[in-house]
Design a protein around this motif. Structure first.
Motif, mmCIF file in Angstrom:
data_model
loop_
_atom_site.group_PDB
_atom_site.id
_atom_site.type_symbol
_atom_site.label_atom_id
_atom_site.label_comp_id
_atom_site.label_asym_id
_atom_site.label_seq_id
_atom_site.Cartn_x
_atom_site.Cartn_y
_atom_site.Cartn_z
ATOM 1 N N TYR A 79 -23.512 28.850 42.814
ATOM 2 C CA TYR A 79 -22.205 28.390 41.723
ATOM 3 C C TYR A 79 -21.097 28.286 42.815
ATOM 4 O O TYR A 79 -20.945 28.569 44.034
ATOM 5 N N LEU A 80 -20.202 27.727 42.245
ATOM 6 C CA LEU A 80 -18.733 27.578 42.707
ATOM 7 C C LEU A 80 -17.801 27.658 41.874
ATOM 8 O O LEU A 80 -17.696 27.055 40.649
ATOM 9 N N TYR A 81 -16.950 28.360 42.070
ATOM 10 C CA TYR A 81 -15.961 28.846 41.071
ATOM 11 C C TYR A 81 -14.573 28.908 41.532
ATOM 12 O O TYR A 81 -14.302 29.336 42.574
ATOM 13 N N ALA A 82 -13.501 28.147 40.896
ATOM 14 C CA ALA A 82 -12.167 27.984 41.356
ATOM 15 C C ALA A 82 -11.351 28.439 40.203
ATOM 16 O O ALA A 82 -11.459 28.044 39.183
ATOM 17 N N TYR A 83 -10.296 29.276 40.687
ATOM 18 C CA TYR A 83 -9.504 29.772 39.757
ATOM 19 C C TYR A 83 -7.957 29.764 40.295
ATOM 20 O O TYR A 83 -7.707 30.057 41.429
ATOM 21 N N SER A 84 -7.119 30.092 39.574
ATOM 22 C CA SER A 84 -5.747 30.105 39.661
ATOM 23 C C SER A 84 -5.295 31.409 40.144
ATOM 24 O O SER A 84 -5.780 32.528 39.380
ATOM 25 N N MET A 85 -4.449 31.548 41.202
ATOM 26 C CA MET A 85 -4.060 32.769 41.367
ATOM 27 C C MET A 85 -2.428 33.176 41.063
ATOM 28 O O MET A 85 -2.058 34.046 41.432
ATOM 29 N N GLU A 86 -1.911 32.165 40.349
ATOM 30 C CA GLU A 86 -0.793 32.025 40.033
ATOM 31 C C GLU A 86 -0.286 32.451 38.519
ATOM 32 O O GLU A 86 0.621 32.462 38.128
ATOM 33 N N GLY A 87 -1.312 33.337 38.135
ATOM 34 C CA GLY A 87 -0.997 33.848 36.622
ATOM 35 C C GLY A 87 -1.238 32.783 35.540
ATOM 36 O O GLY A 87 -0.929 32.904 34.458
ATOM 37 N N THR A 88 -1.871 31.875 35.797
ATOM 38 C CA THR A 88 -1.930 30.686 35.031
ATOM 39 C C THR A 88 -3.669 30.503 34.636
ATOM 40 O O THR A 88 -4.393 31.276 35.357
ATOM 41 N N ALA A 89 -4.069 30.173 33.574
ATOM 42 C CA ALA A 89 -5.304 29.928 32.991
ATOM 43 C C ALA A 89 -6.643 28.834 33.610
ATOM 44 O O ALA A 89 -7.552 28.991 33.417
ATOM 45 N N GLU A 90 -5.948 28.117 34.519
ATOM 46 C CA GLU A 90 -6.791 27.066 35.093
ATOM 47 C C GLU A 90 -7.914 27.825 35.944
ATOM 48 O O GLU A 90 -7.852 28.569 36.768
ATOM 49 N N GLU A 91 -9.276 27.337 35.630
ATOM 50 C CA GLU A 91 -10.423 27.736 36.019
ATOM 51 C C GLU A 91 -11.331 26.491 35.949
ATOM 52 O O GLU A 91 -11.474 25.618 35.051
ATOM 53 N N TYR A 124 -0.269 38.896 27.749
ATOM 54 C CA TYR A 124 0.622 38.734 28.725
ATOM 55 C C TYR A 124 1.257 37.418 29.180
ATOM 56 O O TYR A 124 2.203 37.325 29.911
ATOM 57 N N ALA A 125 0.715 36.206 28.916
ATOM 58 C CA ALA A 125 1.150 34.990 29.057
ATOM 59 C C ALA A 125 0.615 34.109 27.783
ATOM 60 O O ALA A 125 -0.125 33.455 27.795
ATOM 61 N N PRO A 126 1.367 34.187 26.644
ATOM 62 C CA PRO A 126 0.854 33.612 25.418
ATOM 63 C C PRO A 126 0.854 32.057 25.815
ATOM 64 O O PRO A 126 0.137 31.307 24.967
ATOM 65 N N GLU A 127 1.792 31.455 26.500
ATOM 66 C CA GLU A 127 1.850 30.160 26.651
ATOM 67 C C GLU A 127 0.717 29.453 27.249
ATOM 68 O O GLU A 127 0.446 28.146 27.303
ATOM 69 N N GLN A 128 -0.184 30.504 28.086
ATOM 70 C CA GLN A 128 -1.550 29.749 28.558
ATOM 71 C C GLN A 128 -2.444 29.887 27.552
ATOM 72 O O GLN A 128 -3.687 28.954 27.520
ATOM 73 N N VAL A 129 -2.515 30.097 26.304
ATOM 74 C CA VAL A 129 -3.449 30.108 25.435
ATOM 75 C C VAL A 129 -3.835 28.962 25.032
ATOM 76 O O VAL A 129 -5.004 28.454 24.953
ATOM 77 N N ALA A 130 -2.778 27.901 24.798
ATOM 78 C CA ALA A 130 -3.157 26.568 24.391
ATOM 79 C C ALA A 130 -4.083 25.878 25.476
ATOM 80 O O ALA A 130 -4.892 24.958 24.975
ATOM 81 N N LEU A 131 -4.032 26.023 26.886
ATOM 82 C CA LEU A 131 -4.975 25.699 27.663
ATOM 83 C C LEU A 131 -6.275 26.183 27.296
ATOM 84 O O LEU A 131 -7.133 25.333 27.513
ATOM 85 N N MET A 132 -6.246 27.539 27.111
ATOM 86 C CA MET A 132 -7.592 28.074 26.860
ATOM 87 C C MET A 132 -8.523 27.609 25.645
ATOM 88 O O MET A 132 -9.471 27.465 25.648
ATOM 89 N N GLU A 133 -7.506 26.769 24.753
ATOM 90 C CA GLU A 133 -8.062 26.495 23.527
ATOM 91 C C GLU A 133 -8.748 24.879 23.866
ATOM 92 O O GLU A 133 -9.631 24.431 23.259
#
Length: 164
Positions: A79-91, A124-133
């Protein structure tokens, strides 16, 4: 009469032999480097923040994988997993399975990961929920991709195009 009977028997024999022929026309699955798949997915969304990467090549790969999925690690080839360390939802995660028959189990665990992360972001970051959707879990053979970014539809197409 004997010639006629021989022709019928010979024809029957030829039909039987022809029907025993292996007609499996499936082509072997194309092997793709996970780095190539990840790069292809990332190239679709230039708004992605800098992503930290972990992989099955790192120390404690099974422990690291637990953050992403609760699936049995014996199902995972790499596997290869990339994620944001800036408190945003990108993965973005790209997983190669040992057996494509395990895809449903691993995909279910990734959907659970999305739901868990969505709950966290609601706190803790409700504005990121749209990205998760807009998150996508997709597969091609033994390969599965988790895509959480603003252009997840394009990224999904990029992942699939790597196998054409």
């Amino acid at each position: 009469m004997k010639k006629y009977l021989r022709c019928i028997l010979l024809t029957t024999l030829l039909i039987m032999i022809a029907s025993c022929k292996n007609t499996d026309t499936t082509q072997p699955e194309k092997d793709r480097p996970l780095e190539e798949l990840l790069t292809s997915i990332q190239s679709c969304d230039t708004s992605l923040p800098k992503l930290t990467q972990i992989s099955s090549q790192d120390k404690q790969p099974e422990l690291n994988f637990r953050y992403l999925s609760d699936a049995d690690y014996t199902m995972i080839h790499s596997y290869l997993y990339a994620y944001s360390m800036e408190g945003t939802a990108e993965e973005i995660a790209v997983i190669k399975l040992n057996d494509k028959n395990d895809a449903a189990t691993v995909m279910d665990s990734l959907h659970k990961h999305i739901e868990d992360r969505k709950g966290t972001f609601q706190e803790y970051a409700p504005e990121q929920v749209a990205l998760m959707e807009k998150a996508v879990v997709t597969r091609n053979g033994r390969y599965i991709a988790l895509i959480i970014c603003s252009k997840s539809g394009l990224a999904q197409k990029a992942f699939q195009s790597c196998f054409e």
